[in-house]
Design a protein around this motif. Structure first.
Motif, PDB file in Angstrom:
ATOM      1  N   SER A   1       2.552  -3.733  -5.900  1.00  0.00           N
ATOM      2  CA  SER A   1       1.120  -3.670  -6.190  1.00  0.00           C
ATOM      3  C   SER A   1       0.859  -3.571  -7.688  1.00  0.00           C
ATOM      4  CB  SER A   1       0.475  -2.491  -5.457  1.00  0.00           C
ATOM      5  OG  SER A   1       1.042  -1.265  -5.887  1.00  0.00           O
ATOM      6  N   GLN A   2       1.778  -2.953  -8.429  1.00  0.00           N
ATOM      7  CA  GLN A   2       1.594  -2.828  -9.870  1.00  0.00           C
ATOM      8  C   GLN A   2       1.817  -4.156 -10.589  1.00  0.00           C
ATOM      9  OE1 GLN A   2       3.957   0.262 -11.695  1.00  0.00           O
ATOM     10  NE2 GLN A   2       3.405  -0.337 -13.782  1.00  0.00           N
TER      11      GLN A   2
ATOM     12  N   SER B   1       0.803  -1.217   0.000  1.00  0.00           N
ATOM     13  CA  SER B   1       0.000   0.000   0.000  1.00  0.00           C
ATOM     14  C   SER B   1       0.839   1.271   0.000  1.00  0.00           C
ATOM     15  CB  SER B   1      -0.929   0.015   1.224  1.00  0.00           C
ATOM     16  OG  SER B   1      -0.181   0.187   2.422  1.00  0.00           O
ATOM     17  N   ARG B   2       2.173   1.148   0.179  1.00  0.00           N
ATOM     18  CA  ARG B   2       3.003   2.356   0.260  1.00  0.00           C
ATOM     19  C   ARG B   2       4.457   2.012  -0.036  1.00  0.00           C
ATOM     20  NH1 ARG B   2       5.276   2.978   5.476  1.00  0.00           N
ATOM     21  NH2 ARG B   2       4.967   1.105   6.727  1.00  0.00           N
ATOM     22  N   SER B   3       5.271   3.022  -0.225  1.00  0.00           N
ATOM     23  CA  SER B   3       6.705   2.967  -0.509  1.00  0.00           C
ATOM     24  C   SER B   3       6.977   2.677  -1.976  1.00  0.00           C
ATOM     25  CB  SER B   3       7.433   1.940   0.372  1.00  0.00           C
ATOM     26  OG  SER B   3       7.294   0.623  -0.121  1.00  0.00           O
ATOM     27  N   THR B   4       8.209   2.923  -2.395  1.00  0.00           N
ATOM     28  CA  THR B   4       8.589   2.655  -3.780  1.00  0.00           C
ATOM     29  C   THR B   4       8.454   1.177  -4.101  1.00  0.00           C
ATOM     30  OG1 THR B   4      10.096   4.545  -3.877  1.00  0.00           O
ATOM     31  CG2 THR B   4      10.476   2.766  -5.456  1.00  0.00           C
ATOM     32  N   PHE B   5       8.996   0.312  -3.239  1.00  0.00           N
ATOM     33  CA  PHE B   5       8.862  -1.118  -3.515  1.00  0.00           C
ATOM     34  C   PHE B   5       7.397  -1.542  -3.468  1.00  0.00           C
ATOM     35  CE2 PHE B   5       8.651  -5.608  -2.806  1.00  0.00           C
ATOM     36  CZ  PHE B   5       9.642  -6.111  -3.640  1.00  0.00           C
TER      37      PHE B   5
ATOM     38  N   ALA C   1      10.134  -8.282 -18.309  1.00  0.00           N
ATOM     39  CA  ALA C   1       9.694  -6.988 -18.825  1.00  0.00           C
ATOM     40  C   ALA C   1       9.414  -6.001 -17.692  1.00  0.00           C
ATOM     41  CB  ALA C   1       8.442  -7.163 -19.688  1.00  0.00           C
ATOM     42  N   ASP C   2       8.858  -6.506 -16.592  1.00  0.00           N
ATOM     43  CA  ASP C   2       8.591  -5.643 -15.440  1.00  0.00           C
ATOM     44  C   ASP C   2       9.891  -5.178 -14.807  1.00  0.00           C
ATOM     45  OD1 ASP C   2       5.937  -6.251 -15.972  1.00  0.00           O
ATOM     46  OD2 ASP C   2       5.847  -7.824 -14.441  1.00  0.00           O
ATOM     47  N   ALA C   3      10.856  -6.074 -14.687  1.00  0.00           N
ATOM     48  CA  ALA C   3      12.169  -5.707 -14.143  1.00  0.00           C
ATOM     49  C   ALA C   3      12.829  -4.645 -15.017  1.00  0.00           C
ATOM     50  CB  ALA C   3      13.051  -6.938 -14.031  1.00  0.00           C
ATOM     51  N   ASP C   4      12.737  -4.805 -16.333  1.00  0.00           N
ATOM     52  CA  ASP C   4      13.320  -3.805 -17.242  1.00  0.00           C
ATOM     53  C   ASP C   4      12.709  -2.432 -16.991  1.00  0.00           C
ATOM     54  OD1 ASP C   4      14.963  -5.653 -18.479  1.00  0.00           O
ATOM     55  OD2 ASP C   4      13.605  -5.985 -20.179  1.00  0.00           O
ATOM     56  N   ALA C   5      11.392  -2.382 -16.816  1.00  0.00           N
ATOM     57  CA  ALA C   5      10.712  -1.106 -16.589  1.00  0.00           C
ATOM     58  C   ALA C   5      11.152  -0.478 -15.271  1.00  0.00           C
ATOM     59  CB  ALA C   5       9.204  -1.315 -16.607  1.00  0.00           C
ATOM     60  N   ILE C   6      11.285  -1.288 -14.236  1.00  0.00           N
ATOM     61  CA  ILE C   6      11.724  -0.771 -12.934  1.00  0.00           C
ATOM     62  C   ILE C   6      13.147  -0.230 -13.028  1.00  0.00           C
ATOM     63  CG2 ILE C   6      12.354  -1.465 -10.591  1.00  0.00           C
ATOM     64  CD1 ILE C   6       9.970  -3.455 -10.731  1.00  0.00           C
ATOM     65  N   ILE C   7      14.032  -1.016 -13.611  1.00  0.00           N
ATOM     66  CA  ILE C   7      15.440  -0.632 -13.701  1.00  0.00           C
ATOM     67  C   ILE C   7      15.608   0.646 -14.515  1.00  0.00           C
ATOM     68  CG2 ILE C   7      17.644  -1.345 -14.744  1.00  0.00           C
ATOM     69  CD1 ILE C   7      16.846  -4.248 -13.859  1.00  0.00           C
TER      70      ILE C   7
END
Length: 231
Positions: free
Chosen positions: A158-159, A149-153, A206-212
């Motif tokens: 949640s996404q 529900s909160r923080s960057t991680f 693909a999600d890791a690529d977007a985060i990085i």
């Protein structure tokens, strides 16, 4: 490679134990998880169960003051690694098994610790029934899990894991008499390469690529919940 009957695969440590070791070193650099647990229930002189102990990263810390520490891990290769890590600690034993069928006697545990292991809310009822069996009266169980529900991680979590809903998880634990302690800890890595490697074992490619691509540096603010119950 042997897996205890009923073992639920863990996509990170089961397949990337070396990178998960890096993650363990990066998690909670200020030690707020241990401080919070100790404020609720010290394990000095106690019998401790580390459930889903993996390669045994936390076992030596418990063993420093506990009377006895039992690590339970379903994955045979990881359990062997935990035995190697603790081979010189006479008060530590590692047993292969699962949360749903704990290889420990009735009413034998003073402190249970499960960190990102099995107890993720709805679906873990068989393991909770086993805790009812093995926890001593006055003993305390701790479950450490993400707060989406909160923080960057938490935002990443949640996404990219939308099937895990924070409100539903909170209702699950609260309805069963568990207490929530929200904490801010963090990831702090030595190198950018380490951070990226860990992100890649925690998220799909693909999600890791977007985060990085959108998160700079070597640190991540990270919110968690400690769920606790005294029996």
């Amino acid at each position: 490679m042997s897996i205890a009957d009923g073992g639920i695969p863990s996509p990170n440590i089961w397949h990337h134990a070396d990178v998960y070791e890096i993650e363990n070193h990066a998690v909670d650099p200020n030690g707020v998880i241990e401080q919070t647990m100790l404020a609720q229930r010290d394990w000095a002189g106690a019998n401790v169960l580390d459930l889903g102990c993996g390669t045994g990263f936390h076992l030596p810390r418990f063993a420093a003051t506990a009377a006895k520490v039992v690590g339970v891990e379903p994955h045979g290769r990881l359990a062997d690694a935990a035995r190697r890590r603790t081979k010189d600690l006479p008060n530590v034993e590692v047993r292969q098994g699962t949360a749903q069928k704990l290889p420990v006697p009735d009413a034998s545990v003073d402190v249970m610790h499960a960190r990102w292991a099995y107890f993720f809310g709805p679906g873990c009822e068989p393991g909770l029934a086993e805790l009812d069996r093995v926890m001593r009266r006055g003993g305390t169980a701790f479950v450490i899990d993400n707060d989406g529900s909160r923080s960057t991680f938490g935002r990443w979590f949640s996404q990219y894991y939308p099937m895990i809903k924070p409100a539903e998880v909170e209702r699950f634990w609260t309805a069963r008499g568990w207490h929530r302690t929200p904490l801010d800890m963090g990831w702090r890595f030595t190198t950018r390469e380490d951070l990226e490697a860990v992100i890649r074992i925690e998220f799909k490619p693909a999600d890791a690529d977007a985060i990085i691509a959108t998160h700079p540096g070597t640190e991540v603010d990270y919110a968690i919940n400690i769920w606790s119950k005294t029996y």
